[in-house]
Design an enzyme around this catalytic site. Sequence first.
Site, short mmCIF file in Angstrom:
data_model
loop_
_atom_site.label_atom_id
_atom_site.label_comp_id
_atom_site.label_asym_id
_atom_site.label_seq_id
_atom_site.Cartn_x
_atom_site.Cartn_y
_atom_site.Cartn_z
N GLU A 157 0.82 -1.22 0.00
CA GLU A 157 0.00 0.00 0.00
C GLU A 157 0.85 1.27 0.00
O GLU A 157 0.33 2.36 0.20
CB GLU A 157 -0.93 -0.02 1.22
CG GLU A 157 -1.86 -1.21 1.21
CD GLU A 157 -2.70 -1.34 2.48
OE1 GLU A 157 -2.52 -0.52 3.41
OE2 GLU A 157 -3.53 -2.25 2.52
N LYS A 210 -15.25 -2.46 4.28
CA LYS A 210 -14.66 -2.83 2.99
C LYS A 210 -15.77 -3.52 2.22
O LYS A 210 -16.19 -4.63 2.58
CB LYS A 210 -13.51 -3.82 3.18
CG LYS A 210 -12.26 -3.26 3.87
CD LYS A 210 -11.29 -4.39 4.19
CE LYS A 210 -9.93 -3.88 4.65
NZ LYS A 210 -9.10 -4.97 5.22
P1 PGA Z 1 -5.88 -6.45 3.18
O1 PGA Z 1 -5.23 -5.43 4.20
O2 PGA Z 1 -6.56 -5.70 2.11
O3 PGA Z 1 -4.68 -7.21 2.71
O4 PGA Z 1 -6.84 -7.28 3.98
C1 PGA Z 1 -5.81 -4.26 4.62
C2 PGA Z 1 -6.13 -4.32 6.08
O5 PGA Z 1 -5.91 -5.34 6.76
O6 PGA Z 1 -6.64 -3.34 6.60
ZN ZN Z 2 -6.85 -4.44 8.69
#
Ligand code: PGA
Ligand code: ZN
Length: 415
Positions: free
Chosen positions: A199, A331
Amino acid sequence: MASITGLKSRIVFDSRGAKTIEIDVTTDKKFSGRACAPSGASVGKHEAQSFPRNSPEKALEVLKANEIRFIGLDAENQKEIFDALRSIDDTEMYSVIGGAVAYALSLASLDSASKALAMPMFMLLKPHKPYMFPFPLGNILGGGAHAGPGTPDIQEILACPIGARNISEALEMNFRVHKEVRSVIQAKDEDFTYGRGDEGGWAPNANNDQALEITELAVKNCGFTMGNDMSLGIDFASSSFWDEKTRVYNYKRQGITRGREKQICYVNQLIKNYKLIYVEDPVNEEDFEGTARITKDNTNCIVTGDDMLVTNTMRAKMAAQHNACSGAILKVNQAGSLYDAMNFAQECAANGIKLITSHRSGESIDSHLSHIGIATDSKMLKAGILGGERVAKLNELLRLTEYDLIDGMAELSSN
Ligand code: PGA
Ligand code: ZN
């Protein structure tokens, strides 16, 4: 109403080079919307399944065989899209059609409706004021599932520019700290390669405590006062190093283990030492009681469930029953469709749980995330820091400042 007249779907690649699903939805024969499903590396046990039998090809096959069910639907009406998806797949985890299709179809429909109705997406999802900007949570430094050996076991150290008066200032502050962190690492380790995690956060050869010290020093070097201009947060993503069999947190890279009590003590200690205003998944995804203890003892810190809640309304209810979280990650692809995710947002709001809208570590250059953050009254937006797919979301926030309707930065302390 914007009526769906066409649908196209394909397999493309995400920011990690993994296959994913992209869908184009056309309304009224001319307004084209597009969305591409993201994917996680630290995936919660109870998340929607991205693809049936792990196969994007199979997901496309199921969608193509059922396209007709979506023609004629109102693209703005997410309940209609959800019902059509559920007429194909009524499994808990979207294991017939896959969460990636549910995600891309619902977002592409809303994108198309937004063009047909000449309204920004955030207004379609939430028709009335107030609208506020979430604080960007910048991923400054990290390791875990997002980086390689030698990096911290903790997945993300996050910067939140709490003193920023507007989005432009907030982003600039995060980028300054991120840049300064590189200089601090470099001064300590002349072999540092400028390596970054998925990221955009730096991925140095450092343990967890060193990583936090580096970040704290960088904030100071930038002339920011901790707790006034800038605050820090941590995504432990602790399920990824929790060993269910031996029941310990295995800090492999640091060469130590911590049992449940030691982990809770460690988290409380870090919150105190670094005045953290945010921690995510500090204990494993099933430990509601442990999370409740951390929440109770740290009322100035947003104790957040990501893998724990997986954008699932039932899990939000469980958290509320346990008083387990003061914050919840949203998400959309964990839930599947946008309708599922908006229900989760409502459940959290009804229980006074603050929302943090988040990207995934595997992303596209879509910028819908910023609209979802505003429409759900999220306090913060997790969109990483560097890389085109991260900056796409951050720059969309800047564009949205052109709408006079948005009143300023979110109130971090109120519900
Ligand atoms: P991931 O990580 O998209 O790999 O799950 C993001 C998070 O854990 O916040
Ligand atoms: Zn997370």
